[in-house]
Motif scaffolding. Structure first.
Motif, PDB file in Angstrom:
ATOM      1  N   GLN A  33       0.803  -1.217   0.000  1.00 24.70           N
ATOM      2  CA  GLN A  33       0.000   0.000   0.000  1.00 24.70           C
ATOM      3  C   GLN A  33       0.846   1.283   0.000  1.00 24.70           C
ATOM      4  OE1 GLN A  33      -3.387   0.212   2.553  1.00 24.70           O
ATOM      5  NE2 GLN A  33      -3.786  -1.976   2.386  1.00 24.70           N
ATOM      6  N   GLU A  34       2.120   1.167  -0.351  1.00 26.01           N
ATOM      7  CA  GLU A  34       3.020   2.327  -0.328  1.00 26.01           C
ATOM      8  C   GLU A  34       2.446   3.510  -1.113  1.00 26.01           C
ATOM      9  OE1 GLU A  34       7.495   3.675  -1.774  1.00 26.01           O
ATOM     10  OE2 GLU A  34       7.076   1.540  -1.496  1.00 26.01           O
ATOM     11  N   LYS A  35       2.020   3.290  -2.365  1.00 30.41           N
ATOM     12  CA  LYS A  35       1.494   4.396  -3.178  1.00 30.41           C
ATOM     13  C   LYS A  35       0.251   5.002  -2.533  1.00 30.41           C
ATOM     14  CE  LYS A  35       3.288   3.255  -7.723  1.00 30.41           C
ATOM     15  NZ  LYS A  35       2.981   2.937  -9.114  1.00 30.41           N
ATOM     16  N   HIS A  36      -0.624   4.160  -2.036  1.00 27.63           N
ATOM     17  CA  HIS A  36      -1.844   4.645  -1.385  1.00 27.63           C
ATOM     18  C   HIS A  36      -1.500   5.456  -0.129  1.00 27.63           C
ATOM     19  CE1 HIS A  36      -5.865   4.861   0.213  1.00 27.63           C
ATOM     20  NE2 HIS A  36      -5.462   4.253   1.315  1.00 27.63           N
ATOM     21  N   ILE A  37      -0.601   4.928   0.687  1.00 28.24           N
ATOM     22  CA  ILE A  37      -0.186   5.624   1.917  1.00 28.24           C
ATOM     23  C   ILE A  37       0.352   7.014   1.571  1.00 28.24           C
ATOM     24  CG2 ILE A  37       1.554   5.632   3.766  1.00 28.24           C
ATOM     25  CD1 ILE A  37       1.170   2.524   3.874  1.00 28.24           C
ATOM     26  N   LEU A  38       1.229   7.080   0.581  1.00 31.17           N
ATOM     27  CA  LEU A  38       1.843   8.357   0.204  1.00 31.17           C
ATOM     28  C   LEU A  38       0.819   9.372  -0.304  1.00 31.17           C
ATOM     29  CD1 LEU A  38       5.076   7.038  -1.514  1.00 31.17           C
ATOM     30  CD2 LEU A  38       4.927   8.279   0.666  1.00 31.17           C
ATOM     31  N   SER A  39      -0.301   8.887  -0.846  1.00 27.61           N
ATOM     32  CA  SER A  39      -1.311   9.785  -1.419  1.00 27.61           C
ATOM     33  C   SER A  39      -2.319  10.308  -0.402  1.00 27.61           C
ATOM     34  CB  SER A  39      -2.068   9.064  -2.538  1.00 27.61           C
ATOM     35  OG  SER A  39      -2.938   8.070  -1.998  1.00 27.61           O
ATOM     36  N   LEU A  40      -2.255   9.847   0.837  1.00 31.51           N
ATOM     37  CA  LEU A  40      -3.256  10.231   1.830  1.00 31.51           C
ATOM     38  C   LEU A  40      -3.025  11.661   2.331  1.00 31.51           C
ATOM     39  CD1 LEU A  40      -3.394   6.920   3.877  1.00 31.51           C
ATOM     40  CD2 LEU A  40      -5.183   7.827   2.364  1.00 31.51           C
ATOM     41  N   PRO A  41      -4.109  12.449   2.422  1.00 34.60           N
ATOM     42  CA  PRO A  41      -3.988  13.794   2.996  1.00 34.60           C
ATOM     43  C   PRO A  41      -3.882  13.715   4.521  1.00 34.60           C
ATOM     44  CG  PRO A  41      -6.253  13.386   2.327  1.00 34.60           C
ATOM     45  CD  PRO A  41      -5.453  12.176   1.922  1.00 34.60           C
ATOM     46  N   ILE A  42      -3.134  14.653   5.082  1.00 34.58           N
ATOM     47  CA  ILE A  42      -2.922  14.701   6.534  1.00 34.58           C
ATOM     48  C   ILE A  42      -3.782  15.811   7.122  1.00 34.58           C
ATOM     49  CG2 ILE A  42      -1.220  15.109   8.359  1.00 34.58           C
ATOM     50  CD1 ILE A  42       0.920  14.132   6.340  1.00 34.58           C
ATOM     51  N   GLN A  43      -4.598  15.467   8.120  1.00 36.81           N
ATOM     52  CA  GLN A  43      -5.437  16.463   8.788  1.00 36.81           C
ATOM     53  C   GLN A  43      -4.652  17.218   9.852  1.00 36.81           C
ATOM     54  OE1 GLN A  43      -8.974  14.461  10.180  1.00 36.81           O
ATOM     55  NE2 GLN A  43      -9.765  14.248   8.104  1.00 36.81           N
ATOM     56  N   HIS A  44      -3.841  16.501  10.614  1.00 40.38           N
ATOM     57  CA  HIS A  44      -2.933  17.103  11.585  1.00 40.38           C
ATOM     58  C   HIS A  44      -1.897  16.056  11.976  1.00 40.38           C
ATOM     59  CE1 HIS A  44      -6.209  15.439  14.081  1.00 40.38           C
ATOM     60  NE2 HIS A  44      -5.255  15.121  14.914  1.00 40.38           N
ATOM     61  N   ILE A  45      -0.871  16.506  12.656  1.00 41.33           N
ATOM     62  CA  ILE A  45       0.224  15.627  13.077  1.00 41.33           C
ATOM     63  C   ILE A  45       0.195  15.540  14.594  1.00 41.33           C
ATOM     64  CG2 ILE A  45       2.737  15.329  13.120  1.00 41.33           C
ATOM     65  CD1 ILE A  45       2.805  17.064  10.529  1.00 41.33           C
ATOM     66  N   LEU A  46       0.328  14.329  15.107  1.00 37.53           N
ATOM     67  CA  LEU A  46       0.430  14.125  16.545  1.00 37.53           C
ATOM     68  C   LEU A  46       1.817  13.589  16.861  1.00 37.53           C
ATOM     69  CD1 LEU A  46      -2.981  12.310  17.116  1.00 37.53           C
ATOM     70  CD2 LEU A  46      -2.443  14.680  17.695  1.00 37.53           C
ATOM     71  N   ALA A  47       2.441  14.140  17.879  1.00 36.00           N
ATOM     72  CA  ALA A  47       3.681  13.579  18.430  1.00 36.00           C
ATOM     73  C   ALA A  47       3.282  12.908  19.732  1.00 36.00           C
ATOM     74  CB  ALA A  47       4.705  14.678  18.671  1.00 36.00           C
ATOM     75  N   ALA A  48       3.836  11.720  19.992  1.00 35.81           N
ATOM     76  CA  ALA A  48       3.363  10.974  21.157  1.00 35.81           C
ATOM     77  C   ALA A  48       4.461  10.146  21.817  1.00 35.81           C
ATOM     78  CB  ALA A  48       2.223  10.051  20.739  1.00 35.81           C
ATOM     79  N   PRO A  49       4.496  10.204  23.167  1.00 40.60           N
ATOM     80  CA  PRO A  49       5.378   9.298  23.916  1.00 40.60           C
ATOM     81  C   PRO A  49       4.646   7.992  24.188  1.00 40.60           C
ATOM     82  CG  PRO A  49       4.351  10.848  25.433  1.00 40.60           C
ATOM     83  CD  PRO A  49       3.858  11.192  24.045  1.00 40.60           C
ATOM     84  N   HIS A  50       5.372   6.903  24.105  1.00 42.31           N
ATOM     85  CA  HIS A  50       4.830   5.581  24.427  1.00 42.31           C
ATOM     86  C   HIS A  50       5.266   5.205  25.837  1.00 42.31           C
ATOM     87  CE1 HIS A  50       3.540   4.457  20.267  1.00 42.31           C
ATOM     88  NE2 HIS A  50       4.212   5.580  20.066  1.00 42.31           N
ATOM     89  N   HIS A  51       4.693   4.108  26.380  1.00 41.58           N
ATOM     90  CA  HIS A  51       5.068   3.647  27.717  1.00 41.58           C
ATOM     91  C   HIS A  51       6.588   3.547  27.824  1.00 41.58           C
ATOM     92  CE1 HIS A  51       0.942   2.981  28.665  1.00 41.58           C
ATOM     93  NE2 HIS A  51       0.808   1.813  28.066  1.00 41.58           N
ATOM     94  N   GLN A  52       7.071   3.745  29.031  1.00 41.78           N
ATOM     95  CA  GLN A  52       8.516   3.728  29.277  1.00 41.78           C
ATOM     96  C   GLN A  52       9.131   2.357  29.074  1.00 41.78           C
ATOM     97  OE1 GLN A  52      10.012   5.260  32.983  1.00 41.78           O
ATOM     98  NE2 GLN A  52       8.304   6.708  33.109  1.00 41.78           N
ATOM     99  N   GLU A  53      10.342   2.394  28.547  1.00 44.36           N
ATOM    100  CA  GLU A  53      11.225   1.227  28.497  1.00 44.36           C
ATOM    101  C   GLU A  53      12.631   1.748  28.708  1.00 44.36           C
ATOM    102  OE1 GLU A  53      10.936  -1.432  25.213  1.00 44.36           O
ATOM    103  OE2 GLU A  53       8.758  -1.320  25.165  1.00 44.36           O
TER     104      GLU A  53
END
Length: 176
Positions: A15-35
């Protein structure tokens, strides 16, 4: 001689071509659980209110660094998700797409490649996620992907914090 390192990996690859063609509504930056005493951070490129493309910079552990002693080159994993963020996310920090443009996943990936950000290298412990995220939010602002400097500063402050304790944590720098 081994083949050159190819750091961009699409999931699913079909799905690389499809993924690249998707419009972005906003960007989220996120921390995951600690390791290992830190949080792993990545981006979620929201493509709808309930779906996203996860943009994740990870150590390869198998392709040696050319800059950092005993480190490894990064893989940039671009995954299509049927949810907005992963279940192990501690918090999310929004970056609004600049109001004067339509942004596609391809635009973000092209920006990273054009600026050599796909050539990141992690230290010998595989640390450096937070440094990479900080550098990308600065790039997004400088190149007009986002235009709210306060949101960028909020993300940078959050990246310099251990979650969920919300205590300061020095960045582990990687290199390009």
């Amino acid at each position: 001689m081994p083949p050159p390192h190819e750091p961009l990996h699409f999931i699913p690859k079909s799905q690389e071509k499809h993924i690249l063609s998707l419009p972005i509504q906003h960007i989220l930056a996120a921390p995951h659980h600690q390791e290992a005493g830190t949080n792993h951070w990545c981006f979620y490129l929201a493509t709808s209110p309930t779906t996203s493309i996860q943009l994740d910079c990870l150590p390869s552990y198998s392709v040696p660094s050319t800059v950092l002693a005993n480190g490894s080159k990064a893989n940039i994993v671009i995954s299509k998700l049927d949810r907005l963020v992963s279940a192990d996310v501690e918090a999310t920090f929004a970056l609004d797409v600049a109001s004067d443009r339509t942004l596609f996943v391809r635009d973000v990936i092209d920006l990273l490649v054009e600026n050599g950000r796909h050539r990141y290298e992690f230290d010998e412990r595989g640390m450096g996620y937070r440094f990479w995220v900080t550098e990308q939010v600065e790039l997004f602002l400088r190149c007009g992907v986002v235009d709210d400097a306060e949101q960028v500063e909020a993300v940078k402050a959050a990246v310099g914090t251990l979650w969920p304790e919300k205590v300061p944590l020095e960045l582990d720098p990687g290199a390009y």
